[in-house]
Write a protein that holds these residues in place. Structure first.
Motif, short mmCIF file in Angstrom:
data_model
loop_
_atom_site.label_atom_id
_atom_site.label_comp_id
_atom_site.label_asym_id
_atom_site.label_seq_id
_atom_site.Cartn_x
_atom_site.Cartn_y
_atom_site.Cartn_z
N GLU A 87 9.70 136.33 17.45
CA GLU A 87 8.84 135.36 16.94
C GLU A 87 8.28 135.50 15.88
O GLU A 87 8.08 134.38 15.16
CB GLU A 87 7.61 135.36 18.07
N LEU A 117 8.49 132.93 12.49
CA LEU A 117 7.26 132.38 11.70
C LEU A 117 7.39 132.73 10.30
O LEU A 117 6.80 131.92 9.35
CB LEU A 117 5.84 132.88 12.25
N LEU A 153 4.82 125.21 11.78
CA LEU A 153 3.72 126.00 11.79
C LEU A 153 2.55 125.49 12.94
O LEU A 153 1.94 126.08 13.73
CB LEU A 153 3.04 126.57 10.77
N HIS A 154 2.24 124.19 12.57
CA HIS A 154 1.39 123.40 13.39
C HIS A 154 1.56 123.25 14.58
O HIS A 154 0.47 123.57 15.63
CB HIS A 154 1.19 122.08 12.65
N GLU A 155 2.97 122.87 15.05
CA GLU A 155 3.32 122.71 16.34
C GLU A 155 3.15 124.22 17.18
O GLU A 155 2.70 124.18 18.49
CB GLU A 155 4.91 122.31 16.42
N TYR A 156 3.65 125.03 16.60
CA TYR A 156 3.46 126.60 17.03
C TYR A 156 1.91 126.74 17.49
O TYR A 156 1.68 127.30 18.50
CB TYR A 156 4.19 127.57 16.11
N PHE A 157 1.19 126.71 16.47
CA PHE A 157 -0.34 127.06 16.60
C PHE A 157 -1.16 126.14 17.59
O PHE A 157 -1.90 126.51 18.34
CB PHE A 157 -1.22 126.94 15.32
N THR A 158 -0.76 124.63 17.80
CA THR A 158 -1.15 124.10 18.66
C THR A 158 -0.80 124.42 20.01
O THR A 158 -1.90 124.34 21.03
CB THR A 158 -0.91 122.50 18.46
N ARG A 159 0.39 124.85 20.12
CA ARG A 159 0.79 124.98 21.51
C ARG A 159 0.07 126.40 21.97
O ARG A 159 -0.45 126.63 23.29
CB ARG A 159 2.31 125.41 21.64
N THR A 160 0.00 127.36 21.09
CA THR A 160 -0.65 128.70 21.43
C THR A 160 -2.04 128.51 21.65
O THR A 160 -2.83 129.20 22.41
CB THR A 160 -0.11 129.64 20.49
N ARG A 161 -2.60 127.74 20.58
CA ARG A 161 -4.04 127.47 21.05
C ARG A 161 -4.35 126.98 22.39
O ARG A 161 -5.62 127.33 23.03
CB ARG A 161 -4.50 126.41 20.12
N ARG A 192 -5.45 129.90 24.82
CA ARG A 192 -6.78 130.06 24.79
C ARG A 192 -7.65 129.24 25.61
O ARG A 192 -8.49 129.84 26.36
CB ARG A 192 -7.38 130.26 23.14
#
Length: 310
Positions: A257, A261, A273-281, A284
């Protein structure tokens, strides 16, 4: 809540044991409380504070006539402790533990326990970066999960009794199979701790950044890394050495992973990057919705007491 065990022995008197003592005493779950620790200083503190009704010099002495024995020592020490206490356990008693790894604990402990003793491993998913007999508090397990990991032909009455004990301390109790436990905890606790230790180590190695700058300019992310990396080094050394297979598998996936990145950053792929961070957010947010943390600025920890044990 009615009493579950008349006599409980705690082997090791750190954060988890002392919190169990406070929580169990508050709820009236345990009668006589016996404790012991390898360190004479720890035993002296426990006696001075009245943490236990009886502070024993040895583990063998502590478990005499106990209805429940809880092993609260590092994973790597559990086999030796089980060998010491085995001949002194009364028939019908339950032996449990609070270790972060389960398969290795089962293999280390079970051979030393006599017939007629119930061994039921457990793992409370709660903790802080603090340790020692004065670090515990009764609220530690409230609204946190405790995983009980029975194996084979576990006595159903002994299992139900241990479940009732943990539920009485405020925990959500679930059963899990040993191998699955070790994989799940590697993802949710062990790997994050390893990454935190590594990130703090990287900062320490960067000679361009002085120690004072690392401390003075620490943002929230690095502060959380240092909080996690402040956890008991002996405990975490034993966790990784006794859960190698899951550690290597999850670290391999993490590296994949990270490389993904890295490639996205090198290529300027903002969409990925935006899609990845949105999914991982969303993960949380799911943790907050499940009641396992809050969205408060201090992440619901307060008074420096954070989730740091897996």
């Amino acid at each position: 809540m009615s009493r579950v065990y008349d006599r409980v022995a705690y082997i090791g008197l750190g954060l988890i044991a002392s919190s169990m003592i406070h929580a169990g005493r508050r709820a009236g779950l345990q009668g006589e409380i016996v404790g012991t620790a390898r360190s004479a200083e720890t035993r002296a503190i426990a006696a001075e504070d009245g943490l236990c009704d009886v502070v024993a010099e040895t583990a063998a002495e502590a478990v005499k006539d106990a209805d429940l024995v809880v092993l609260c020592v590092p994973v790597g020490a559990m086999g030796a402790v089980a060998e010491e206490i085995g001949p002194h356990l009364k028939p019908g008693c339950t032996v449990s533990d609070v270790g972060s790894v389960k398969r290795a604990v089962i293999e280390a402990v079970k051979p030393h326990l006599p017939e007629g003793v119930h061994f039921i491993p457990a793992h409370p998913l709660a903790g802080t970066e603090h340790s020692g007999p004065r670090s515990g508090f009764a609220e530690l397990f409230e609204n946190r999960y405790t995983l009980i990991v029975p194996e084979g032909d576990t006595d159903p009455q002994a299992l139900a009794r241990l479940e009732r004990f943990w539920a009485g301390m405020g925990a959500h109790v679930e059963l899990m199979e040993p191998e699955h436990h070790d994989l799940v905890l590697m993802v949710t606790s062990h790997a994050p701790h390893l990454i935190a230790y590594t990130m703090v180590g990287v900062a320490d190695d960067l000679r361009r950044v002085t120690d004072s700058e690392v401390i003075k300019y620490s943002a929230a992310g690095f502060r959380d890394f240092t909080r996690i990396a402040a956890s008991d080094p002996t405990m975490w050394r034993d966790v990784f050495l006794n859960n190698r297979e899951a550690t290597m598998e999850i670290l391999g996936r993490f590296i994949e992973e990270l490389m993904r990145l890295q490639r996205a950053i090198r290529k300027g792929d903002g969409d990925l990057l935006h899609e990845y961070f949105t999914r991982t957010r969303a993960i949380r947010r799911g943790i907050i919705q499940a009641g396992q943390d809050t969205s408060a600025p201090d992440f619901g920890r307060g008074h420096g007491q954070g989730q740091s044990k897996g």
